[in-house]
Motif scaffolding. Sequence first.
Motif, short mmCIF file in Angstrom:
data_model
loop_
_atom_site.label_atom_id
_atom_site.label_comp_id
_atom_site.label_asym_id
_atom_site.label_seq_id
_atom_site.Cartn_x
_atom_site.Cartn_y
_atom_site.Cartn_z
N ARG A 256 -22.38 46.48 45.44
CA ARG A 256 -22.10 47.65 45.64
C ARG A 256 -21.11 47.38 46.71
O ARG A 256 -19.55 47.01 46.42
CB ARG A 256 -22.17 49.27 46.02
N ALA A 260 -16.95 46.07 46.70
CA ALA A 260 -15.45 46.86 47.15
C ALA A 260 -15.19 46.20 48.34
O ALA A 260 -13.78 45.83 48.64
CB ALA A 260 -16.66 47.98 47.93
N LEU A 264 -14.65 48.15 52.08
CA LEU A 264 -15.87 49.31 52.01
C LEU A 264 -15.84 49.90 53.44
O LEU A 264 -15.98 51.14 54.04
CB LEU A 264 -16.92 48.22 52.24
N ILE A 269 -20.18 53.37 49.87
CA ILE A 269 -20.78 52.60 48.73
C ILE A 269 -22.31 53.19 48.71
O ILE A 269 -23.13 53.20 47.61
CB ILE A 269 -20.86 50.80 48.95
#
Length: 289
Positions: A256, A260, A264, A269
């Motif tokens: 993830r 991202a 992020l 996430i």
Amino acid sequence: MPENTAVALQPAYDFSLAALRDSDRDRYLACLLSPQDKRGPLSALYAFHAEIARVRDLVREPLPGEIRLQWWRDVLEDPTGVSGEGNPLAEALLACVKSHKLPVPVLQNMIDARIFDLYDDPMESRASLEGYAGETASALIQLASLILDPAEAQNSASAAGHAGVAQAIAGLLLLLPLHRRRGQVYFPAELLAATGLDRDGFLSGENEQSVSLAICAFAGLGREHLAKARAAAASISPANRYAFTALALAEPVFDRAERAGAKLFEHSIVPPQWRRQWWMWRAARSGRW
């Protein structure tokens, strides 16, 4: 442990399990997935870890945080146990330490490592990050192994070392939005430099491409340690596999974070609770993470 001793300790362990449910839901689930007779002492250990890990959340200045951490050192250093009286979590921890012969210096090193969290000093190098993770997440896995299967705990020390670094990096990626707001940077300075960033440039987020590269490199470091932990997994006894259950969350977090990239900074996430429960349940049953 004699049955009457276990009964006497139950109220303290009930408190630590309830406290863990509120402070660290993933390790709370790891406790529930472990053998029933180990849940109490594991919850005391994990709840202690959660308590010292959240000190930065409870204070506005470093000094009160250092005082809180010193209180825990005093509790562990007091052979009479008087320092912890009246604090159910401290009583549960001391009971766990005594009944499972946990090495107090390892717990004290864990406390000392958390002083870094109270300040905004940079993480100088990869070695510094690995040392921080080793004294926190890796030590926690190894201490849990001493509770679960002490006779075989030493055999899984290498796996625990690498697993803890992978787990710590995954946790730091999850907390990146919070750390950015605070001005904290856990990414090693040398890693940032390799992507053309310094601390201020990373926190500003202006160069999204470089920030994304830094996040991918950080996740890559986590993957490197996860691969080494997996390579050493054969040395983990069946009983001590429960100490590694929460590691099942690391790889999905790396996935993830890499997707991202610089986003992020603004978007969480954190996987849904039901997914985390599924991954951990599967890991507890299979021993694979």
